[in-house]
Design an enzyme around this catalytic site. Structure first.
Site, PDB file in Angstrom:
ATOM      1  N   CYS A  96     -20.468  35.678  32.586  1.00  0.00           N
ATOM      2  CA  CYS A  96     -20.129  36.429  33.797  1.00  0.00           C
ATOM      3  C   CYS A  96     -21.203  37.249  34.494  1.00  0.00           C
ATOM      4  O   CYS A  96     -21.390  38.423  34.201  1.00  0.00           O
ATOM      5  CB  CYS A  96     -18.995  37.391  33.463  1.00  0.00           C
ATOM      6  SG  CYS A  96     -17.843  36.732  32.317  1.00  0.00           S
TER       7      CYS A  96
ATOM      8  N   SER B 259      -6.168  37.391  34.009  1.00  0.00           N
ATOM      9  CA  SER B 259      -6.977  38.278  33.168  1.00  0.00           C
ATOM     10  C   SER B 259      -6.143  39.504  32.863  1.00  0.00           C
ATOM     11  O   SER B 259      -6.000  40.397  33.688  1.00  0.00           O
ATOM     12  CB  SER B 259      -8.261  38.658  33.907  1.00  0.00           C
ATOM     13  OG  SER B 259      -9.007  37.497  34.149  1.00  0.00           O
TER      14      SER B 259
ATOM     15  N   GLU C 107     -23.817  31.944  40.797  1.00  0.00           N
ATOM     16  CA  GLU C 107     -23.955  31.234  39.523  1.00  0.00           C
ATOM     17  C   GLU C 107     -22.870  30.175  39.342  1.00  0.00           C
ATOM     18  O   GLU C 107     -21.738  30.382  39.758  1.00  0.00           O
ATOM     19  CB  GLU C 107     -23.758  32.216  38.354  1.00  0.00           C
ATOM     20  CG  GLU C 107     -24.838  33.244  38.219  1.00  0.00           C
ATOM     21  CD  GLU C 107     -24.553  34.213  37.075  1.00  0.00           C
ATOM     22  OE1 GLU C 107     -23.702  33.913  36.209  1.00  0.00           O
ATOM     23  OE2 GLU C 107     -25.193  35.270  37.055  1.00  0.00           O
TER      24      GLU C 107
ATOM     25  N   HIS D 279      -6.022  41.581  29.659  1.00  0.00           N
ATOM     26  CA  HIS D 279      -6.877  42.582  28.995  1.00  0.00           C
ATOM     27  C   HIS D 279      -6.184  43.831  28.468  1.00  0.00           C
ATOM     28  O   HIS D 279      -6.762  44.563  27.660  1.00  0.00           O
ATOM     29  CB  HIS D 279      -8.074  42.971  29.868  1.00  0.00           C
ATOM     30  CG  HIS D 279      -8.920  41.804  30.290  1.00  0.00           C
ATOM     31  ND1 HIS D 279      -9.303  40.806  29.427  1.00  0.00           N
ATOM     32  CD2 HIS D 279      -9.431  41.452  31.498  1.00  0.00           C
ATOM     33  CE1 HIS D 279     -10.009  39.903  30.082  1.00  0.00           C
ATOM     34  NE2 HIS D 279     -10.096  40.265  31.337  1.00  0.00           N
TER      35      HIS D 279
ATOM     36  N   CYS E  89     -17.224  44.286  33.271  1.00  0.00           N
ATOM     37  CA  CYS E  89     -17.734  43.037  33.856  1.00  0.00           C
ATOM     38  C   CYS E  89     -19.024  43.247  34.633  1.00  0.00           C
ATOM     39  O   CYS E  89     -19.130  44.146  35.465  1.00  0.00           O
ATOM     40  CB  CYS E  89     -16.660  42.451  34.779  1.00  0.00           C
ATOM     41  SG  CYS E  89     -17.169  40.907  35.557  1.00  0.00           S
TER      42      CYS E  89
ATOM     43  N   CYS F 277     -18.472  40.830  43.627  1.00  0.00           N
ATOM     44  CA  CYS F 277     -17.031  41.030  43.439  1.00  0.00           C
ATOM     45  C   CYS F 277     -16.704  42.494  43.704  1.00  0.00           C
ATOM     46  O   CYS F 277     -17.499  43.373  43.392  1.00  0.00           O
ATOM     47  CB  CYS F 277     -16.655  40.673  41.999  1.00  0.00           C
ATOM     48  SG  CYS F 277     -14.890  40.800  41.649  1.00  0.00           S
TER      49      CYS F 277
ATOM     50  N   CYS G  48     -13.805  45.754  37.591  1.00  0.00           N
ATOM     51  CA  CYS G  48     -13.436  45.804  36.166  1.00  0.00           C
ATOM     52  C   CYS G  48     -14.577  46.464  35.372  1.00  0.00           C
ATOM     53  O   CYS G  48     -15.754  46.143  35.564  1.00  0.00           O
ATOM     54  CB  CYS G  48     -13.154  44.402  35.632  1.00  0.00           C
ATOM     55  SG  CYS G  48     -11.747  43.618  36.436  1.00  0.00           S
TER      56      CYS G  48
ATOM     57  N   CYS H  66     -17.855  25.838  35.690  1.00  0.00           N
ATOM     58  CA  CYS H  66     -17.264  27.131  36.031  1.00  0.00           C
ATOM     59  C   CYS H  66     -17.952  27.606  37.301  1.00  0.00           C
ATOM     60  O   CYS H  66     -19.172  27.733  37.340  1.00  0.00           O
ATOM     61  CB  CYS H  66     -17.508  28.106  34.881  1.00  0.00           C
ATOM     62  SG  CYS H  66     -16.992  29.797  35.268  1.00  0.00           S
TER      63      CYS H  66
ATOM     64  N   GLY I 226     -16.658  36.715  41.224  1.00  0.00           N
ATOM     65  CA  GLY I 226     -15.736  36.877  42.349  1.00  0.00           C
ATOM     66  C   GLY I 226     -14.283  36.769  41.950  1.00  0.00           C
ATOM     67  O   GLY I 226     -13.953  36.386  40.817  1.00  0.00           O
ATOM     68  N   GLU I 227     -13.413  37.120  42.887  1.00  0.00           N
ATOM     69  CA  GLU I 227     -11.974  37.074  42.658  1.00  0.00           C
ATOM     70  C   GLU I 227     -11.374  36.028  43.612  1.00  0.00           C
ATOM     71  O   GLU I 227     -11.316  36.246  44.822  1.00  0.00           O
ATOM     72  CB  GLU I 227     -11.375  38.475  42.905  1.00  0.00           C
ATOM     73  CG  GLU I 227      -9.870  38.542  42.984  1.00  0.00           C
ATOM     74  CD  GLU I 227      -9.142  37.897  41.795  1.00  0.00           C
ATOM     75  OE1 GLU I 227      -9.531  38.135  40.635  1.00  0.00           O
ATOM     76  OE2 GLU I 227      -8.177  37.149  42.045  1.00  0.00           O
TER      77      GLU I 227
HETATM   78  N1  SAH Z   1     -11.946  37.594  39.066  1.00  0.00           N
HETATM   79  C1  SAH Z   1     -11.340  36.608  38.244  1.00  0.00           C
HETATM   80  C2  SAH Z   1     -12.291  35.514  37.768  1.00  0.00           C
HETATM   81  C3  SAH Z   1     -13.672  35.915  37.330  1.00  0.00           C
HETATM   82  S1  SAH Z   1     -13.892  36.728  35.796  1.00  0.00           S
HETATM   83  C4  SAH Z   1     -10.654  37.256  37.060  1.00  0.00           C
HETATM   84  O1  SAH Z   1     -10.755  38.453  36.899  1.00  0.00           O
HETATM   85  O2  SAH Z   1      -9.947  36.566  36.329  1.00  0.00           O
HETATM   86  C5  SAH Z   1     -13.633  35.522  34.543  1.00  0.00           C
HETATM   87  C6  SAH Z   1     -13.113  36.092  33.241  1.00  0.00           C
HETATM   88  O3  SAH Z   1     -14.158  36.743  32.490  1.00  0.00           O
HETATM   89  C7  SAH Z   1     -12.041  37.139  33.445  1.00  0.00           C
HETATM   90  O4  SAH Z   1     -11.006  36.940  32.513  1.00  0.00           O
HETATM   91  C8  SAH Z   1     -12.805  38.418  33.153  1.00  0.00           C
HETATM   92  O5  SAH Z   1     -11.946  39.471  32.865  1.00  0.00           O
HETATM   93  C9  SAH Z   1     -13.691  37.985  32.006  1.00  0.00           C
HETATM   94  N2  SAH Z   1     -14.818  38.889  31.729  1.00  0.00           N
HETATM   95  C10 SAH Z   1     -15.547  39.620  32.582  1.00  0.00           C
HETATM   96  N3  SAH Z   1     -16.485  40.339  31.921  1.00  0.00           N
HETATM   97  C11 SAH Z   1     -16.356  40.032  30.619  1.00  0.00           C
HETATM   98  C12 SAH Z   1     -17.032  40.463  29.416  1.00  0.00           C
HETATM   99  N4  SAH Z   1     -18.016  41.344  29.451  1.00  0.00           N
HETATM  100  N5  SAH Z   1     -16.618  39.936  28.250  1.00  0.00           N
HETATM  101  C13 SAH Z   1     -15.614  39.026  28.211  1.00  0.00           C
HETATM  102  N6  SAH Z   1     -14.932  38.599  29.280  1.00  0.00           N
HETATM  103  C14 SAH Z   1     -15.292  39.104  30.480  1.00  0.00           C
END
Ligand code: SAH
Length: 345
Positions: A329, A212, A90, A214, A117, A110, A114, A103, A157-158
């Site tokens: 995401c 990230s 995507e 959190h 996600c 991935c 998390c 983006c 992805g990371e």
């Molecule tokens: N892997 C990288 C980049 C991809 S995720 C990372 O973790 O930063 C992009 C962002 O979206 C990250 O900050 C992730 O934590 C956030 N994200 C993932 N799922 C989400 C959700 N359900 N609600 C809000 N943010 C989310």
């Protein structure tokens, strides 16, 4: 076969010189690749014999639009691209006042796990190549007609789990003979893979690092993000301080607000304590509801923001775009995969 789209300009020059071509051909081919040509025949300033030669020596694949959703509300476009091997990724085009931002994804799937996600539910399939990273920008621009001025590596992805390809991509997209997008217009988001943060710090690039976060406490963060069990949040903050010292660049901390989990005042206080000594920016994100996840959006975002600000931190609440089109995401890819699964049953 050579993956010609993943080559930097010096590599292309060497490659073409190896085929007996003059050095300036490198620049010609490089700029064609940044314009999204579909075949070597479109490279009209190359001699016919060279085009034929390249066809037999190189792969020139293009992503195709597998699905496309356009938000009626704000013009956000979500692309599901099909890659040469049939995998899908995507990218999202967002239209902001400061310019069009894309983006992009860094991997197919991935493996970071998390808990909130959607991108990680089915795990990682493979890394993307530098050419596939670049093509997301090039073909989003080509298909939409919207000139892209900003890039965020915040899709599926990371990036730190595929850092070699990501660094090469940055070189490709930043090059004056390519898309020429300035580092200050690029953000890279990581869940906190420390060796990657340290390696990126060594490069001292002027891009924006997003972390990230959190949760500022180990217990909550380990519950939400398995990466925290390998690289604890205290070490993460230390690496962020070191990153700031090395690059002079302010880090942006992403913080998805989750009801009753990470939205308490003591957690805002702890963020402030751990950021002391560096200019941090906290980006509060309304949690996107993922059907498979037990977490719900927080109702304390404004109070949490105030609490952070009371410590002198900058905290913003992310404006959400594309809410009507599964723009968050990994949601479109998951939906498409699920439908594929149903079709084959
Ligand atoms: N892997 C990288 C980049 C991809 S995720 C990372 O973790 O930063 C992009 C962002 O979206 C990250 O900050 C992730 O934590 C956030 N994200 C993932 N799922 C989400 C959700 N359900 N609600 C809000 N943010 C989310």
């Amino acid at each position: 076969m050579t993956d010609i789209k993943s080559m930097t300009l010096p590599e292309l020059r060497d490659f073409l010189q190896g085929l007996g071509e003059p050095a300036f051909r490198g620049k010609q081919v490089f700029s064609w690749l940044s314009r999204g040509v579909g075949s070597f025949d479109e490279m009209s300033n190359l001699p016919l014999s060279l085009r034929e030669r390249l066809k037999t020596a190189c792969i020139l694949s293009v992503p195709t639009v597998a699905r496309k959703q356009v938000s009626a509300k704000d013009g956000t476009i979500k692309y599901l691209w099909e890659l040469a091997d049939g995998n899908c990724i995507e990218s999202v085009l967002m239209r902001y006042h400061h310019g069009n931002t894309v983006c992009i994804s860094s991997q197919v799937g991935c493996r970071m796990g998390c808990a909130f996600c959607a991108s990680t539910i089915a795990g990682k399939v493979r890394d993307l190549t530098p050419g596939e990273l670049l093509d997301q920008v090039v073909f989003t621009q080509k298909d939409s007609g919207a000139p892209i001025s900003n890039i965020v590596l915040m899709g599926i992805g990371e990036p730190m789990d595929n850092l070699d390809a990501v660094l090469k991509f940055l070189e490709l997209v930043n090059h004056p003979d390519g898309l020429n997008i300035g580092m200050r217009h690029i953000s890279l988001s990581t869940c906190g893979v420390l060796p990657g943060i340290r390696r990126l710090a060594e490069q001292a690039l002027q891009l924006t690092l997003s972390v990230s976060l959190h949760a500022p406490d180990s217990e909550t963060r380990s519950r939400l993000m398995p990466v925290n069990r390998a690289y604890d949040v205290e070490e993460l903050f230390a690496a962020c301080h070191a990153y700031f010292e090395k690059t002079g660049r302010r880090i942006s901390f992403e913080y998805a607000m989750i009801d009753g989990v990470n939205d308490q005042d003591w957690q805002a206080d702890l963020i402030a304590k751990r950021l002391k000594g560096m200019p941090g920016h906290v980006n509060l994100i309304p949690l996107n509801d993922v059907a498979e996840s037990p977490f719900r959006p927080s109702r304390r975002t404004a109070a949490f923001q105030k609490r952070l600000e009371s410590h002198g931190l900058t905290a913003t609440v992310r404006r959400s775009l594309g809410g009507d089109i599964d723009a968050a995401c990994g949601q479109l890819r998951r939906k498409a995969e699920a439908e594929k699964g149903e079709d084959s049953q």
